[in-house]
Write an enzyme that holds these catalytic residues in place. Structure first.
Site, mmCIF file in Angstrom:
data_model
loop_
_atom_site.group_PDB
_atom_site.id
_atom_site.type_symbol
_atom_site.label_atom_id
_atom_site.label_comp_id
_atom_site.label_asym_id
_atom_site.label_seq_id
_atom_site.Cartn_x
_atom_site.Cartn_y
_atom_site.Cartn_z
ATOM 1 N N GLU A 1 0.824 -1.209 0.000
ATOM 2 C CA GLU A 1 0.000 0.000 0.000
ATOM 3 C C GLU A 1 0.858 1.258 0.000
ATOM 4 O O GLU A 1 0.642 2.187 -0.781
ATOM 5 C CB GLU A 1 -0.924 0.031 1.222
ATOM 6 C CG GLU A 1 -1.888 -1.128 1.301
ATOM 7 C CD GLU A 1 -1.359 -2.305 2.123
ATOM 8 O OE1 GLU A 1 -0.208 -2.741 1.877
ATOM 9 O OE2 GLU A 1 -2.092 -2.796 2.989
ATOM 10 N N CYS B 1 0.086 1.662 7.285
ATOM 11 C CA CYS B 1 -0.558 1.941 5.997
ATOM 12 C C CYS B 1 -1.868 2.692 6.199
ATOM 13 O O CYS B 1 -2.211 3.586 5.423
ATOM 14 C CB CYS B 1 -0.791 0.652 5.222
ATOM 15 S SG CYS B 1 0.742 -0.068 4.597
#
Length: 183
Positions: free
Chosen positions: A88, A128
């Site tokens: 991510e 993330c």
């Protein structure tokens, strides 16, 4: 497609209970629009090139930007564990470094393990989630998150829903000033 609501119960100070609800849509691949399908397909492809010799858990991410550009990334492991990077963040950091003025419309996340995509959708780690929230706040519009699993796909409409008690600019406010946290 159906909706799942998660309830977070918060106990604070004088033991007041606060309820925080998170809306998560549950759907199949066929329920998605063409851009969402393409983003998931690209994330699946990206997962195949992940560098994951230690965990063998290959994660792929794909981002759709406001200009129609798709950006992919995958996890990059390292023997010195904290030196690796999640899929991510790989995709998001590249997208924002190359297209700083473009909004992130949505991100798809997939995982491949033991020769198969995971049955259940995987969710971003805390770091993330914090990066997604930072970019969502920066662009002042939500980032939709598509979490792919072979059995079902989870859709979270905005990063803030994944991190209800987040660390953000309000965390830096003087304690005597008003804050949006837990109102």
């Amino acid at each position: 497609m159906f909706c799942l609501y998660l309830l977070f119960l918060i106990h604070l100070g004088d033991m007041k209970e606060r309820k925080i609800y998170t809306k998560i849509m549950v759907c199949s691949y066929e329920d998605l629009n063409e851009d969402e399908k393409k983003t998931i397909d690209l994330a699946k492809v990206a997962s195949q090139d992940a560098y994951a010799p230690y965990s063998n858990f290959k994660v792929g991410a794909a981002v759709l930007l406001g200009n129609g550009e798709f950006i992919t990334g995958n996890n990059q492991e390292n023997a010195a564990y904290p030196s690796g990077l999640c899929a991510e963040r790989t995709a998001l950091f590249y997208a924002k470094s190359q297209y700083p003025q473009q909004k992130v419309l949505h991100i798809a996340i997939t995982a491949f393990y033991e020769e198969h995509f995971t049955k259940q959708a995987i969710s971003p780690c805390g770091a993330c989630r914090q990066v997604l929230l930072e970019y969502e706040n920066l662009q002042v519009s939500p980032i939709k998150i598509l979490l792919y699993g072979e059995k079902e796909i989870l859709i979270v409409e905005k990063a803030k829903d994944l991190l209800p008690l987040h660390f953000g600019e309000d965390s830096f406010l003087d304690s005597s000033k008003d804050s949006n946290i837990l109102k």
